[in-house]
Design an enzyme around this catalytic site. Structure first.
Site, short mmCIF file in Angstrom:
data_model
loop_
_atom_site.label_atom_id
_atom_site.label_comp_id
_atom_site.label_asym_id
_atom_site.label_seq_id
_atom_site.Cartn_x
_atom_site.Cartn_y
_atom_site.Cartn_z
CB SER A 219 -7.32 -10.14 -7.14
OG SER A 219 -6.32 -11.13 -7.18
CG HIS B 96 17.06 -5.26 22.32
ND1 HIS B 96 17.74 -4.56 21.36
CD2 HIS B 96 17.98 -5.92 23.06
CE1 HIS B 96 19.04 -4.77 21.51
NE2 HIS B 96 19.21 -5.59 22.53
CB THR C 200 -3.12 -8.00 -5.90
OG1 THR C 200 -2.44 -8.38 -7.09
CG2 THR C 200 -4.23 -8.99 -5.60
#
Length: 459
Positions: free
Chosen positions: A14, A437, A312
């Site tokens: 990467s 909520h 990464t």
């Protein structure tokens, strides 16, 4: 001196691919890249991606049990087909590998599918004997799993091997207590493998917040992992097709497979670094400065090979910053604090950013806002699973020093929490945020009073 390339990258993971793509595609540099294995590196091929897919696969039994708690009397997880999963997994990893290579080549990067070694400050030699010169060289070869140096350890497997098994073992031993060992124990247990995890410490996940560590330890035990704390293997030996592991408490046990998950070492051996004068740290990591530059001005390094923050996204950010700085006339450093991360267990994950409670106490005064509760979803289904939400706050500045979440989808939550904490938010900012909520995450913005306070002299 005329060079073949402006930049030559060793490593197609990467960090290396990001640096190569930005240098070539955005800044017009002539870039070559060598990768001895598969494009995508540890994360894509033998780490983050296949691991997360296996975590998903391992959740079926838990989900079926939960659904029975919601009235689905016929809810069953069924039989897990390892061969079918492996086939689909291989297809996905092949797709990602092709994408990594194609995107790099589209940006103008020339790829060599072979090992490269350093000859001098500006020259690399490929496995076929070809030599290439470059004004700048970037080392992004990552790390490799390590073992612990016991007799018979050649009989054991490493974390990479889990994704290549032809058959799942009936009974397996995981050696280690870090995030890889815990995630792999979670996976194997969820896929129906009798799983033993041996760790020399008194709680798994050393280095993480202690309260979270204790919750992770209890969860591993509650899902059926035979977690043996305070013990380490002393030797492995073959016995009639199985492996016998001997432990330092005098016991021995038989397994079909033994996995070492005891850390990773920077992959700097046989890179030719002795030809350059690049300085290494005691653990073999390449020593770099804040610009990812080594002791040799033309040679840089990013990612796990530097052993800074071995994640990464950090390697990607380091590679991008390197390319912008050296080729884009946009000098950029990478801040390694704070960095969010997650440990993918089940049913509860661990998400974390910033200081642990123990680190915050050593730093000075700290207010600890902590809530431990049974979330609505699992409680209704009859599960005893506990969730924790914790904020660590400097009582003088009100700045949030750290956040730790243990619960379902904690990885997703900590990514979002990471934004305000990286911005330097205060506890008042959390308090001013309206709750959503009913959610578990609303606890982060509804905790009004510290669960405990530590003064400056409490170390």
């Amino acid at each position: 001196m005329t060079f073949d390339y402006d930049l030559f990258v060793i490593g197609g993971g990467s960090g290396g691919v990001r640096a190569a793509r930005i240098a070539a595609g955005e800044h017009g540099a002539r870039v070559g890249l060598a990768e001895e294995s598969r494009m995508g590196g540890t994360c894509v091929i033998r780490g983050c991606v296949p691991k997360k897919l296996m975590i998903f696969a391992s959740q079926a039994t838990q989900m079926a049990e939960e659904m029975r708690g919601y009235g689905w009397s016929a809810a069953e997880s069924g039989h897990f087909d390892w061969h079918l999963f492996r086939e689909k997994l291989d297809e996905e990893l092949n797709r990602l590998e092709r994408a990594y290579g194609a995107n790099a080549e589209k940006a103008g990067v020339e790829i060599f599918h072979q090992r490269a070694r350093l000859v001098d400050h500006h020259t690399v030699e490929l496995a076929d004997g070809t030599r290439k010169t470059a004004k700048h060289i970037l080392i992004a070869v990552g790390g490799r799993p390590s073992k612990i140096g016991i007799p018979g350890e050649e009989l054991g497997l490493i974390s990479d091997d889990l994704f290549l098994l032809d058959e799942l073992p009936r009974r397996a031993l995981l050696i280690g207590g870090g995030f890889i060992a815990c995630e792999f124990a979670t996976i194997l247990n969820g896929l129906g493998v009798g799983t033993v995890q041996a760790y020399r410490g008194d709680a798994v996940l050393r280095g993480f917040d202690r309260e979270a560590r204790e919750m992770a330890t209890l969860q591993l035990q509650s899902i059926g992992v035979d977690l043996r704390l305070g013990v380490s293997p002393t030797r492995l030996e073959r016995d009639a097709g199985r492996i016998v592991a001997h432990f330092d408490d005098g016991n021995a046990d038989h397994f079909d497979a033994v996995f070492f998950a005891t850390g990773r070492d920077p992959y700097t051996s046989d890179l030719g670094l002795e030809n350059t004068g690049v300085r290494l740290r005691d653990n073999g990591a390449i020593e770099v400065d804040e610009w990812s530059q080594s002791s040799v001005p033309s040679i840089f390094a990013v990612g796990d090979v530097t052993d800074r923050v071995n994640l990464t996204p950090v390697a990607i950010r380091e590679g991008h910053a390197f390319a912008d700085t050296v080729f884009g006339a946009k000098a950029r450093k990478v801040s390694h604090e704070p960095v969010a991360s997650a440990v993918y267990l089940r049913p509860c994950e661990l998400g974390t950013i910033g200081l642990t409670e123990e680190q915050a106490r050593k730093r000075g005064p700290v207010d600890v806002y902590s809530a431990v509760f049974r979330p609505m979803r699992s409680m209704f289904a009859g599960s005893d699973a506990r969730t924790m939400m914790k904020l660590l706050v400097d009582p003088e500045s009100d700045k949030v020093l750290g956040c730790h979440i243990f619960g379902p989808e904690a990885g997703e939550m900590i990514q979002l929490v990471g934004i305000p904490i990286t911005m330097g938010c205060t506890k008042a900012d959390f308090d001013a945020t309206m709750a959503v909520h009913p959610t578990a995450a609303e606890e982060l913005v509804t905790m009004r009073h510290p669960a405990r306070r530590y003064p400056a002299d409490d170390n």
